[in-house]
Design a protein around this motif. Structure first.
Motif, PDB file in Angstrom:
ATOM      1  N   ILE A 197       0.737  -1.385   0.068  1.00 48.31           N
ATOM      2  CA  ILE A 197       0.159   0.060  -0.002  1.00 48.31           C
ATOM      3  C   ILE A 197       0.845   1.131   0.122  1.00 48.31           C
ATOM      4  O   ILE A 197       1.843   1.211   0.743  1.00 48.31           O
ATOM      5  CB  ILE A 197      -1.091  -0.186   1.218  1.00 48.31           C
ATOM      6  CG1 ILE A 197      -1.855   1.209   1.091  1.00 48.31           C
ATOM      7  CG2 ILE A 197      -0.338  -0.037   2.579  1.00 48.31           C
ATOM      8  CD1 ILE A 197      -3.057   1.268   1.891  1.00 48.31           C
ATOM      9  N   THR A 198       0.520   2.252  -0.982  1.00 43.72           N
ATOM     10  CA  THR A 198       1.312   3.382  -0.920  1.00 43.72           C
ATOM     11  C   THR A 198       0.257   4.586  -0.968  1.00 43.72           C
ATOM     12  O   THR A 198      -0.771   4.443  -1.469  1.00 43.72           O
ATOM     13  CB  THR A 198       2.242   3.362  -2.214  1.00 43.72           C
ATOM     14  OG1 THR A 198       1.503   3.271  -3.365  1.00 43.72           O
ATOM     15  CG2 THR A 198       3.181   2.462  -2.096  1.00 43.72           C
ATOM     16  N   ILE A 199       0.894   5.954  -0.656  1.00 44.06           N
ATOM     17  CA  ILE A 199       0.091   6.911  -0.611  1.00 44.06           C
ATOM     18  C   ILE A 199       0.980   7.742  -1.522  1.00 44.06           C
ATOM     19  O   ILE A 199       1.987   8.066  -1.276  1.00 44.06           O
ATOM     20  CB  ILE A 199      -0.173   7.709   0.695  1.00 44.06           C
ATOM     21  CG1 ILE A 199      -0.863   6.690   1.715  1.00 44.06           C
ATOM     22  CG2 ILE A 199      -0.709   8.910   0.602  1.00 44.06           C
ATOM     23  CD1 ILE A 199      -1.005   7.695   3.191  1.00 44.06           C
ATOM     24  N   LYS A 200       0.442   8.180  -2.572  1.00 46.48           N
ATOM     25  CA  LYS A 200       1.166   9.017  -3.846  1.00 46.48           C
ATOM     26  C   LYS A 200       1.704  10.298  -3.354  1.00 46.48           C
ATOM     27  O   LYS A 200       2.860  10.581  -3.683  1.00 46.48           O
ATOM     28  CB  LYS A 200       0.425   9.055  -5.003  1.00 46.48           C
ATOM     29  CG  LYS A 200       0.070   7.737  -5.801  1.00 46.48           C
ATOM     30  CD  LYS A 200      -0.513   8.339  -7.220  1.00 46.48           C
ATOM     31  CE  LYS A 200      -0.457   7.142  -8.026  1.00 46.48           C
ATOM     32  NZ  LYS A 200      -1.106   7.471  -9.433  1.00 46.48           N
ATOM     33  N   VAL A 291      -3.174   3.567  -3.158  1.00 52.28           N
ATOM     34  CA  VAL A 291      -2.710   2.642  -4.094  1.00 52.28           C
ATOM     35  C   VAL A 291      -2.494   1.345  -3.293  1.00 52.28           C
ATOM     36  O   VAL A 291      -1.561   1.348  -2.370  1.00 52.28           O
ATOM     37  CB  VAL A 291      -1.839   3.038  -4.985  1.00 52.28           C
ATOM     38  CG1 VAL A 291      -1.491   1.821  -6.207  1.00 52.28           C
ATOM     39  CG2 VAL A 291      -1.774   4.141  -5.765  1.00 52.28           C
ATOM     40  N   VAL A 292      -3.441   0.384  -3.662  1.00 53.59           N
ATOM     41  CA  VAL A 292      -3.347  -0.946  -3.021  1.00 53.59           C
ATOM     42  C   VAL A 292      -2.951  -1.903  -4.161  1.00 53.59           C
ATOM     43  O   VAL A 292      -3.700  -2.291  -5.132  1.00 53.59           O
ATOM     44  CB  VAL A 292      -4.241  -1.154  -2.346  1.00 53.59           C
ATOM     45  CG1 VAL A 292      -4.281  -2.799  -1.624  1.00 53.59           C
ATOM     46  CG2 VAL A 292      -4.733  -0.199  -1.075  1.00 53.59           C
ATOM     47  N   GLN A 293      -1.933  -2.743  -4.070  1.00 52.07           N
ATOM     48  CA  GLN A 293      -1.491  -3.780  -4.746  1.00 52.07           C
ATOM     49  C   GLN A 293      -2.441  -5.118  -3.936  1.00 52.07           C
ATOM     50  O   GLN A 293      -1.881  -5.318  -2.955  1.00 52.07           O
ATOM     51  CB  GLN A 293      -0.055  -3.995  -5.147  1.00 52.07           C
ATOM     52  CG  GLN A 293       0.236  -3.228  -6.400  1.00 52.07           C
ATOM     53  CD  GLN A 293       1.343  -3.683  -6.916  1.00 52.07           C
ATOM     54  OE1 GLN A 293       2.503  -3.845  -6.137  1.00 52.07           O
ATOM     55  NE2 GLN A 293       1.652  -3.561  -7.969  1.00 52.07           N
ATOM     56  N   LYS A 294      -3.050  -6.056  -4.493  1.00 53.20           N
ATOM     57  CA  LYS A 294      -3.413  -7.228  -3.891  1.00 53.20           C
ATOM     58  C   LYS A 294      -3.279  -8.146  -4.958  1.00 53.20           C
ATOM     59  O   LYS A 294      -3.178  -8.328  -5.955  1.00 53.20           O
ATOM     60  CB  LYS A 294      -5.208  -6.833  -4.067  1.00 53.20           C
ATOM     61  CG  LYS A 294      -5.407  -6.004  -2.944  1.00 53.20           C
ATOM     62  CD  LYS A 294      -6.935  -6.195  -2.528  1.00 53.20           C
ATOM     63  CE  LYS A 294      -7.597  -5.186  -1.626  1.00 53.20           C
ATOM     64  NZ  LYS A 294      -9.085  -5.135  -1.192  1.00 53.20           N
ATOM     65  N   GLN A 295      -3.181  -9.422  -4.293  1.00 52.29           N
ATOM     66  CA  GLN A 295      -3.062 -10.859  -4.700  1.00 52.29           C
ATOM     67  C   GLN A 295      -4.364 -11.480  -4.664  1.00 52.29           C
ATOM     68  O   GLN A 295      -4.892 -11.488  -3.559  1.00 52.29           O
ATOM     69  CB  GLN A 295      -1.894 -11.629  -4.241  1.00 52.29           C
ATOM     70  CG  GLN A 295      -1.627 -12.843  -4.877  1.00 52.29           C
ATOM     71  CD  GLN A 295      -0.408 -13.754  -4.828  1.00 52.29           C
ATOM     72  OE1 GLN A 295      -0.551 -14.265  -3.212  1.00 52.29           O
ATOM     73  NE2 GLN A 295       0.807 -13.405  -4.897  1.00 52.29           N
ATOM     74  N   ARG A 296      -4.967 -11.731  -5.655  1.00 51.87           N
ATOM     75  CA  ARG A 296      -6.258 -12.505  -5.570  1.00 51.87           C
ATOM     76  C   ARG A 296      -6.222 -14.135  -6.188  1.00 51.87           C
ATOM     77  O   ARG A 296      -5.858 -14.187  -7.324  1.00 51.87           O
ATOM     78  CB  ARG A 296      -7.397 -11.658  -6.196  1.00 51.87           C
ATOM     79  CG  ARG A 296      -8.924 -12.168  -5.837  1.00 51.87           C
ATOM     80  CD  ARG A 296      -9.945 -11.251  -6.314  1.00 51.87           C
ATOM     81  NE  ARG A 296     -10.009 -11.300  -7.810  1.00 51.87           N
ATOM     82  CZ  ARG A 296     -11.288 -12.081  -8.412  1.00 51.87           C
ATOM     83  NH1 ARG A 296     -11.721 -12.782  -7.857  1.00 51.87           N
ATOM     84  NH2 ARG A 296     -11.185 -11.986  -9.785  1.00 51.87           N
ATOM     85  N   LEU A 297      -6.794 -14.885  -5.341  1.00 50.73           N
ATOM     86  CA  LEU A 297      -6.745 -16.445  -5.970  1.00 50.73           C
ATOM     87  C   LEU A 297      -8.325 -16.525  -5.900  1.00 50.73           C
ATOM     88  O   LEU A 297      -8.790 -16.452  -5.040  1.00 50.73           O
ATOM     89  CB  LEU A 297      -6.334 -17.260  -5.040  1.00 50.73           C
ATOM     90  CG  LEU A 297      -6.334 -18.720  -5.345  1.00 50.73           C
ATOM     91  CD1 LEU A 297      -5.585 -19.048  -6.510  1.00 50.73           C
ATOM     92  CD2 LEU A 297      -5.657 -19.721  -4.032  1.00 50.73           C
ATOM     93  N   TYR A 298      -8.736 -17.275  -7.083  1.00 52.00           N
ATOM     94  CA  TYR A 298     -10.207 -17.530  -7.235  1.00 52.00           C
ATOM     95  C   TYR A 298     -10.397 -18.780  -8.268  1.00 52.00           C
ATOM     96  O   TYR A 298      -9.340 -19.012  -9.019  1.00 52.00           O
ATOM     97  CB  TYR A 298     -11.029 -16.296  -7.862  1.00 52.00           C
ATOM     98  CG  TYR A 298     -10.785 -15.753  -9.297  1.00 52.00           C
ATOM     99  CD1 TYR A 298     -11.403 -16.307 -10.389  1.00 52.00           C
ATOM    100  CD2 TYR A 298      -9.653 -14.930  -9.676  1.00 52.00           C
ATOM    101  CE1 TYR A 298     -11.012 -15.848 -11.562  1.00 52.00           C
ATOM    102  CE2 TYR A 298      -9.183 -14.475 -10.753  1.00 52.00           C
ATOM    103  CZ  TYR A 298      -9.941 -15.103 -11.870  1.00 52.00           C
ATOM    104  OH  TYR A 298      -9.542 -14.676 -13.275  1.00 52.00           O
ATOM    105  N   LYS A 299     -11.531 -19.215  -8.203  1.00 56.26           N
ATOM    106  CA  LYS A 299     -11.925 -20.356  -8.993  1.00 56.26           C
ATOM    107  C   LYS A 299     -12.477 -20.047 -10.253  1.00 56.26           C
ATOM    108  O   LYS A 299     -13.433 -19.330 -10.067  1.00 56.26           O
ATOM    109  CB  LYS A 299     -12.782 -21.379  -8.157  1.00 56.26           C
ATOM    110  CG  LYS A 299     -13.055 -22.650  -9.040  1.00 56.26           C
ATOM    111  CD  LYS A 299     -13.822 -23.363  -7.986  1.00 56.26           C
ATOM    112  CE  LYS A 299     -14.155 -24.759  -8.700  1.00 56.26           C
ATOM    113  NZ  LYS A 299     -14.936 -25.481  -7.942  1.00 56.26           N
ATOM    114  N   GLU A 300     -11.864 -20.317 -11.387  1.00 58.82           N
ATOM    115  CA  GLU A 300     -12.470 -19.961 -12.825  1.00 58.82           C
ATOM    116  C   GLU A 300     -12.990 -21.271 -13.407  1.00 58.82           C
ATOM    117  O   GLU A 300     -12.422 -22.260 -13.481  1.00 58.82           O
ATOM    118  CB  GLU A 300     -11.381 -19.312 -13.487  1.00 58.82           C
ATOM    119  CG  GLU A 300     -11.970 -18.927 -15.013  1.00 58.82           C
ATOM    120  CD  GLU A 300     -10.739 -18.228 -15.728  1.00 58.82           C
ATOM    121  OE1 GLU A 300     -10.875 -16.970 -15.992  1.00 58.82           O
ATOM    122  OE2 GLU A 300      -9.739 -18.766 -15.976  1.00 58.82           O
TER     123      GLU A 300
END
Length: 501
Positions: A197-200, A291-300
């Motif tokens: 997470i960052t604050i620009k 600004v938030v970078q996320k990792q998402r795991l989902y079933k496709e």
């Protein structure tokens, strides 16, 4: 302020008077001349102040202005300092200890030279300034690199409020892990986790003067400013019967997750709303960019190949027998997503990995040699890839369908949910461009708000997964999406019962 013409007249007259005083002595200055000056050289001052004499040598005067309007001329500037100290001790010392008081930006005091001697109205000028309360208090000034500036009573309030504001976009545990550089285990269950997470904006802290109403005096006031800035007027919505979070968000052009973030009493987008309660539906107008970078795991869902037809002359024409039923597979997909102020930036999202966990199984059908496809299986696929439902069955009154988007592509392909025959390819003011497919087994499906008219012709036989068009926002649509309807034996049914959403 005094007009340029009047200033020029006074200057010329003063020069003449000085010349006369030099030539003939101060006796030339008489009552009639002063009266003449008062009569013809008036200023638009807030307080009447007469000229009482003319000096042979110019002296200092202190002109006091409110914006562009002259209040009056002070004889002794020290009176200002005494008054400011009195005001501070009377009004602000308890709430703002170890501080000072000055005037706000609307009050200007100019030091000037003048040949004219003015009536002493210092007390009236000071009373005028007190009455209008044009004071500014010395407090902490926060300046952001994007130009935003605001004032806080305590700097600690800002740091606490900033951390609390950030929790609108990230969990407290994730924020703590990132701040303390604690590495977490890779995702093994479906869901997401914040990686960074960052604050620009950068922050500069200094001392400044601000009027009382511009000072953020506690954590709650700072949080509100960080959410909406100084001048945003909050907007509220009164919940009606059958309202849902998704429906309210759609009505105000917000994301459902945004509604949950700005209404602390809500826990999820699926929460049942109480009629008569009020929801904050104000869009963020923050001076900060989170600004938030996320990792998402989902079933496709992994769809099988098209049906394989095995032609068999031993089966009567038009008859078919299923040898193997189709079966959807699945894959575990890992995405890297970027959110700015809680909004997913699709062009900054990227695939990390995709692993098939259950292989799909295609349908195999034995048919007569003259068999022509066009009869549906009764088992539907999603009409879009990477589906995200944006409005469910009855997400607002009368909505007997579901709306969906492709999470990672705006103008994505729309696919036939099952085999069938194109029964309609048209346009109306509600659905915009749409296609309707008769699956010849009691089911009919409808695909609304296509970007343009489909190239399919009425009567065309299509297979499950064939492209029928591109999603759009034609007709009565709030953003790009597909309006998907299923009829069964002439009755609308909830598509989620067949898609598993």
């Amino acid at each position: 302020m005094m007009s340029k013409k009047k200033e020029w007249i006074i200057g010329v007259i003063s020069v003449i008077i000085v010349a006369l005083l030099t030539a003939f002595g101060p006796r030339i200055v008489k009552y009639d001349l002063i009266t003449l000056l008062n009569k013809h050289i008036r200023t638009d001052a807030s307080i009447q102040q007469d000229i009482v004499g003319i000096r042979a040598v110019p002296d200092q005067v202190y002109t006091v202005y409110y914006k562009d309007t002259l209040i009056g001329r002070l004889q002794d500037k020290n009176d200002i300092e005494v008054m400011l100290e009195e005001v501070y001790n009377e009004r602000y010392i308890e709430e703002f200890p170890n501080s000072q008081v000055s005037f706000d930006e609307d009050i200007h005091i100019n030091q000037e030279l003048s040949f004219l001697e003015y009536e002493d109205i210092d007390e009236e000028i000071l009373d005028y300034l007190k009455k209008d309360d044009n004071f500014a208090i010395e407090v902490t000034k926060i300046s952001l690199s994007n130009g935003a500036e605001f004032y806080v009573k305590n700097f600690d309030d800002f740091t606490v409020a900033r951390d609390m504001y950030v929790l609108n976009f990230i969990s407290a545990q994730e924020y703590s892990n990132i701040q303390n550089k604690i590495e977490t285990a890779p995702l093994t269950e479906y869901g997401d986790k914040a990686l960074n997470i960052t604050i620009k904006e950068t922050v500069d802290v200094s001392t400044g003067y601000a009027s009382y109403d511009k000072i953020l005096k506690n954590v709650d006031e700072v949080i509100y400013y960080l959410s909406y800035g100084y001048d945003t007027v909050p907007e509220y919505y009164t919940v009606q019967r059958y309202d849902t979070v998704e429906g309210v968000a759609r009505q105000y052009g917000l994301q459902p997750e945004h509604i949950v973030m700005i209404n602390p009493e809500l826990e999820s987008v699926n929460q049942i709303l109480t009629p008569g309660s009020e929801l904050n539906v104000t869009y963020y107008n923050s001076p900060l960019t989170i600004v938030v970078q996320k990792q998402r795991l989902y079933k496709e869902v992994v769809y099988p190949d098209k049906t394989q037809y095995v032609y068999d002359a031993s089966i009567a024409e038009g008859q078919m027998t299923t040898i193997q039923k189709s079966k959807d597979g699945s894959a575990d997909v890992m995405m890297l997503e970027t959110y700015v102020n809680g909004v997913l930036i699709e062009e900054e999202s990227s695939l990390i990995s995709s692993k098939v966990t259950v292989a799909p199984q295609r349908e195999i059908v034995r048919v007569g040699t003259k068999y022509i496809p066009g009869v549906g299986t009764g088992k539907f696929r999603w009409p879009v890839d990477n589906p995200k439902v944006t409005c469910r069955w009855y997400c607002y009154s009368g909505h007997r369908a579901i709306d969906m988007i492709n999470r990672y592509k705006t103008y994505a392909n729309v696919y036939a949910a099952d085999r069938g025959v194109v029964s309609m390819n048209s346009y109306d003011s509600i659905s915009g461009y749409y296609v309707r497919i008769n699956h010849n087994n009691g089911f009919i499906t409808h695909y609304g708000h296509l970007r343009s008219k489909s190239k399919l012709t009425v009567g065309a036989k299509i297979d499950k997964g064939d492209v029928i068009g591109t999603m759009g926002d034609t007709g009565q649509a709030y953003g790009v999406h597909v309006h998907f309807v299923i009829w069964k034996n002439g009755v609308r049914v909830n598509p989620c019962n067949y898609l598993g959403c």
